[in-house]
Design a protein around this motif. Structure first.
Motif, PDB file in Angstrom:
ATOM      1  N   ASP A 437       0.691  77.594  65.709  1.00 32.42           N
ATOM      2  CA  ASP A 437       1.350  78.862  66.041  1.00 32.42           C
ATOM      3  C   ASP A 437       1.742  79.637  64.794  1.00 32.42           C
ATOM      4  N   VAL A 438       2.162  78.934  63.742  1.00 36.03           N
ATOM      5  CA  VAL A 438       2.535  79.615  62.501  1.00 36.03           C
ATOM      6  C   VAL A 438       1.308  80.220  61.839  1.00 36.03           C
ATOM      7  N   GLU A 439       0.194  79.512  61.857  1.00 36.31           N
ATOM      8  CA  GLU A 439      -1.036  80.056  61.281  1.00 36.31           C
ATOM      9  C   GLU A 439      -1.479  81.311  62.020  1.00 36.31           C
ATOM     10  N   GLU A 440      -1.209  81.377  63.312  1.00 39.72           N
ATOM     11  CA  GLU A 440      -1.608  82.542  64.101  1.00 39.72           C
ATOM     12  C   GLU A 440      -0.641  83.706  63.927  1.00 39.72           C
ATOM     13  N   SER A 441       0.655  83.426  63.831  1.00 40.09           N
ATOM     14  CA  SER A 441       1.652  84.495  63.804  1.00 40.09           C
ATOM     15  C   SER A 441       2.049  84.924  62.404  1.00 40.09           C
ATOM     16  N   GLY A 442       1.880  84.057  61.419  1.00 38.67           N
ATOM     17  CA  GLY A 442       2.345  84.369  60.078  1.00 38.67           C
ATOM     18  C   GLY A 442       3.824  84.063  59.929  1.00 38.67           C
ATOM     19  N   ALA A 443       4.443  84.601  58.872  1.00 36.84           N
ATOM     20  CA  ALA A 443       5.854  84.327  58.595  1.00 36.84           C
ATOM     21  C   ALA A 443       6.727  84.884  59.709  1.00 36.84           C
ATOM     22  N   VAL A 444       7.670  84.074  60.180  1.00 34.97           N
ATOM     23  CA  VAL A 444       8.547  84.485  61.276  1.00 34.97           C
ATOM     24  C   VAL A 444       9.964  83.984  61.008  1.00 34.97           C
ATOM     25  N   ALA A 481      20.432  84.138  58.606  1.00 32.66           N
ATOM     26  CA  ALA A 481      21.721  84.201  59.306  1.00 32.66           C
ATOM     27  C   ALA A 481      21.720  85.306  60.361  1.00 32.66           C
ATOM     28  N   TRP A 482      20.816  86.299  60.218  1.00 31.77           N
ATOM     29  CA  TRP A 482      20.675  87.328  61.241  1.00 31.77           C
ATOM     30  C   TRP A 482      19.228  87.808  61.259  1.00 31.77           C
ATOM     31  N   SER A 483      18.807  88.359  62.376  1.00 33.47           N
ATOM     32  CA  SER A 483      17.422  88.824  62.504  1.00 33.47           C
ATOM     33  C   SER A 483      17.318  89.774  63.682  1.00 33.47           C
ATOM     34  N   GLU A 484      16.376  90.703  63.577  1.00 31.80           N
ATOM     35  CA  GLU A 484      16.051  91.557  64.712  1.00 31.80           C
ATOM     36  C   GLU A 484      14.829  91.051  65.466  1.00 31.80           C
ATOM     37  N   ASP A 485      14.218  90.006  64.957  1.00 34.66           N
ATOM     38  CA  ASP A 485      13.025  89.451  65.617  1.00 34.66           C
ATOM     39  C   ASP A 485      13.106  87.927  65.535  1.00 34.66           C
ATOM     40  N   GLU A 492       8.008  71.243  72.513  1.00 34.29           N
ATOM     41  CA  GLU A 492       6.617  70.887  72.239  1.00 34.29           C
ATOM     42  C   GLU A 492       6.127  71.445  70.912  1.00 34.29           C
ATOM     43  N   GLY A 493       6.994  72.154  70.171  1.00 37.49           N
ATOM     44  CA  GLY A 493       6.602  72.691  68.874  1.00 37.49           C
ATOM     45  C   GLY A 493       5.998  74.076  68.942  1.00 37.49           C
ATOM     46  N   ARG A 494       6.131  74.760  70.057  1.00 39.12           N
ATOM     47  CA  ARG A 494       5.561  76.095  70.210  1.00 39.12           C
ATOM     48  C   ARG A 494       6.568  77.172  69.813  1.00 39.12           C
ATOM     49  N   LEU A 495       6.066  78.242  69.182  1.00 43.16           N
ATOM     50  CA  LEU A 495       6.894  79.388  68.824  1.00 43.16           C
ATOM     51  C   LEU A 495       7.005  80.342  69.999  1.00 43.16           C
ATOM     52  N   GLU A 496       8.229  80.733  70.340  1.00 45.67           N
ATOM     53  CA  GLU A 496       8.438  81.708  71.409  1.00 45.67           C
ATOM     54  C   GLU A 496       9.571  82.655  71.005  1.00 45.67           C
ATOM     55  N   VAL A 599      27.085  85.753  73.714  1.00 46.44           N
ATOM     56  CA  VAL A 599      27.451  84.668  72.805  1.00 46.44           C
ATOM     57  C   VAL A 599      26.943  83.355  73.407  1.00 46.44           C
ATOM     58  N   GLY A 600      26.094  82.666  72.687  1.00 47.55           N
ATOM     59  CA  GLY A 600      25.541  81.418  73.224  1.00 47.55           C
ATOM     60  C   GLY A 600      24.613  80.754  72.233  1.00 47.55           C
ATOM     61  N   GLN A 601      23.568  80.131  72.772  1.00 43.84           N
ATOM     62  CA  GLN A 601      22.583  79.451  71.947  1.00 43.84           C
ATOM     63  C   GLN A 601      21.207  80.029  72.222  1.00 43.84           C
ATOM     64  N   PRO A 602      20.384  80.144  71.176  1.00 45.52           N
ATOM     65  CA  PRO A 602      19.050  80.703  71.387  1.00 45.52           C
ATOM     66  C   PRO A 602      18.196  79.787  72.237  1.00 45.52           C
ATOM     67  N   THR A 603      17.415  80.395  73.109  1.00 42.14           N
ATOM     68  CA  THR A 603      16.542  79.634  73.988  1.00 42.14           C
ATOM     69  C   THR A 603      15.320  80.481  74.294  1.00 42.14           C
ATOM     70  N   THR A 604      14.422  79.944  75.091  1.00 45.19           N
ATOM     71  CA  THR A 604      13.225  80.689  75.481  1.00 45.19           C
ATOM     72  C   THR A 604      13.437  81.300  76.849  1.00 45.19           C
ATOM     73  N   GLY A 605      12.560  82.235  77.212  1.00 43.41           N
ATOM     74  CA  GLY A 605      12.629  82.828  78.539  1.00 43.41           C
ATOM     75  C   GLY A 605      13.752  83.841  78.638  1.00 43.41           C
ATOM     76  N   GLU A 606      14.062  84.199  79.875  1.00 46.08           N
ATOM     77  CA  GLU A 606      15.106  85.199  80.099  1.00 46.08           C
ATOM     78  C   GLU A 606      16.482  84.565  79.942  1.00 46.08           C
ATOM     79  N   ALA A 607      17.389  85.337  79.419  1.00 49.32           N
ATOM     80  CA  ALA A 607      18.754  84.836  79.268  1.00 49.32           C
ATOM     81  C   ALA A 607      19.377  84.617  80.633  1.00 49.32           C
TER      82      ALA A 607
END
Length: 610
Positions: A437-444, A481-485, A492-496, A599-607
């Protein structure tokens, strides 16, 4: 069948008397070693690094190759050899499985050759040595430690050391040449390069001297040995004392003793179930944790076979029980170590984990040889009874057939373990998916997280954090410490793309169509409830009139971020307990409308809902 066995036995006896079997025995031993190495190479070629391996390599990447690094405890072990090989792999990889595999096979080859040398040294080039050799080479008891690279680095070096030390010690006891005592201590040192458990080699050497090279009552035996072999004792005691002083001073033992009930269950699991099944070709089945899990009827059958073998030896030969006493004592020592250091964190089922029984395969081979073969030059060797208490003599071909059956069964059990191991290769799957996934997306930008227990155990913290672990395969992940993306890595090691699953949200703002208006003076936006003391991520949904910097303050954290013109989400990491989030420091004539703060923890899918 009986006639066939009789004829085959006569042919073997005639060949042995003529001396032609000596070269054949050595050739057969070499073929058995090559077969074992071939099986191990094939099995290892489909596996990969696992759990502690990653942590060992991560530690090596940050170290200089010096004495301080080699002698530093790792995970409550003192293993200079493992650290040295991990440093080499880290320098050349860091995840070069081919190099790790080659190191495993090289040490295994040394151990197997040392086993042949020990058996030939003790018993001569006799066909009988092929029985204990086969039991060692193909038992499934040694398979788990071989598949797991870190375990291999400690366990295999001990096997090399034990075989080398026993063979050299017997040569010293026969002729009192001090050079062989030095070789014996060198064997102990080789074992100690892997783990402190190699100190158990010393009681084995002492027992061989007392049981086979001394006569009389116990006190007389001890005094006689000290008089004859005091130079060897004088040579070894200072070295042993120096090692023990260093070990006790530098290696911490963090676990408390288990309860009596848990200790008893662990003893039963190891001595009554795990060992007997493995000794006769089992365990055939493995539990979900990779522990030996033989069916109860097979354990009963294993005990019947073991008892029959011991009784047959005792009825046909003299002085055989002392061989089984050696094996029993060694098993007891291993059991005591497991109870003291592993039951508390892992539970009593750890007694069925063969990684803690690996070296008993060496002592099993030694004990079988001592019980049924003549130990050359030893007054206390077992020998055929002049008047056997059992007239029935099992033909040699039948012994060969039984050995072959146990060998084939041991190989089959090892293959079933290999299937389980490959099915639980979660670390490899995680890193492979992450690299793709990193090779496909580049730096994230990625939020740090604790890795799944099946990838890296929490016992290896802080190496079970993504920020540390991911460096093994890529340097394209940023952990800001902060990001807009912001992104997250799944189990499973997948980037989302990241979402914040809110535990607390902000109150609804007073301005319709805007929510909370933030301008140059700043604003504190209240939450619906208190965010307790913790490390949090907040998501700020906003609409900005222009690009600008902005200061986000919550709890113990205050940091400057950047906002962009238009509608966006901003993710920021904060720490502490708070009831408001303050936004300030905007540029002149810049206005920001804040819709919601989660305020919470980052996760995948809809909040999820608050």
């Amino acid at each position: 069948m009986r006639t066939l066995f009789t004829r085959a036995g006569r042919w073997l006896a005639e060949a042995e008397r003529s001396g032609h079997t000596r070269d054949l025995v050595l050739s057969a031993a070499v073929l058995l070693v090559l077969a074992q190495l071939g099986l191990r190479a094939w099995a290892l070629s489909g596996t990969w690094f696992h759990q502690d391996d990653f942590s060992l390599i991560l530690d090596a990447r940050e170290a200089h190759f010096d004495t301080e690094y080699l002698l530093a405890p790792w995970n409550n072990h003192l293993m200079p050899l493992g650290r040295a090989l991990a440093w080499v792999v880290a320098e050349l990889g860091p995840l070069d499985w081919g190099l790790a595999l080659a190191s495993t096979l090289a040490i295994q080859a040394l151990a197997s050759v040392a086993a042949v040398w020990m058996l030939v040294t003790l018993f001569g080039r006799r066909p009988g040595i092929l029985v204990p050799l086969s039991l060692y080479l193909f038992t499934s008891i040694t398979v788990p430690a071989t598949m797991w690279w870190t375990a291999c680095l400690s366990q295999l070096s001990m096997q090399v050391g034990l075989f080398l030390a026993v063979g050299a010690a017997v040569r010293y006891l026969r002729g009192r040449r001090l050079v062989w005592a030095g070789v014996a201590y060198f064997g102990v040192a080789v074992g100690l390069l892997g783990d402190v458990k190699a100190l158990l080699i010393l009681p084995v050497l002492g027992y061989l001297a007392l049981a086979y090279f001394a006569t009389g009552r116990p006190v007389r035996r001890v005094l006689g040995l000290l008089r004859r072999y005091w130079p060897a004792v004088a040579l070894g005691l200072p070295l042993l004392a120096a090692y023990l002083v260093y070990y006790t001073d530098h290696v911490r033992q963090p676990y408390d003793p288990p309860t009596a009930g848990a200790a008893g269950q662990a003893v039963e699991a190891m001595l009554a179930t795990g060992f007997p099944a493995g000794a006769v070709g089992g365990p055939w089945l493995w539990s979900g944790a990779g522990y030996a899990d033989p069916p109860s009827w097979t354990v009963n059958l294993a005990w019947v076979l073991i008892v029959l073998v011991v009784l047959y030896g005792a009825l046909r030969r003299e002085r055989t029980l002392r061989a089984w006493l050696l094996l029993s004592g060694y098993l007891g020592a291993l059991c005591a170590l497991v109870v003291a250091a592993r039951v508390e964190p892992f539970g009593p089922a750890i007694g069925r984990e063969y990684r803690y029984l690996t070296d008993v395969a060496c002592v099993l081979a030694l004990s079988v040889g001592l019980a049924f073969l003549e130990l050359v030059g030893a007054e206390g060797s077992s020998s055929p009874r002049r008047r056997p208490r059992l007239d029935l003599a099992i033909p040699r071909p039948a012994v060969a057939l039984l050995t072959a059956a146990i060998t084939v069964s041991g190989v089959a059990s090892g293959l079933t373990y290999l299937s389980w191991w490959n099915a639980h290769d979660d670390g490899r799957t995680f890193l492979t998916n992450l690299r793709e996934d990193v090779e496909e997306s580049g730096a994230v930008d990625v939020a740090d997280r604790t890795l799944p227990e099946d990838v890296v155990s929490g016992l290896l913290a802080p190496d079970n954090r993504l920020v540390t672990f991911s460096s093994l395969v890529t340097d394209s992940l940023a952990f800001p410490a902060w990001s807009e993306d912001l992104n997250v890595v799944t189990d499973e090691g997948r980037l989302e793309e990241a979402r914040v699953d809110p535990s607390v949200t902000s109150r609804t703002g007073p301005r319709p169509g805007c929510g909370w208006l933030v301008q140059g003076a700043g604003r504190s936006i209240p939450l619906r409830s208190t965010a307790f003391e913790w490390n949090w991520w907040i998501r700020i949904g906003y609409l900005a009139s222009a690009d600008s910097t902005m200061t986000v303050s919550a709890g113990k954290t205050s940091q400057q971020v950047e906002v962009q013109r238009g509608a966006h989400s901003l993710y920021a990491q904060v720490e502490g307990r708070f009831t408001t989030v303050r936004l300030s420091g905007l540029g002149e004539d810049v206005a920001v409308c804040v819709d919601t703060i989660d305020v919470g923890q980052p996760t995948t899918g809809e909040a999820g809902p608050s």
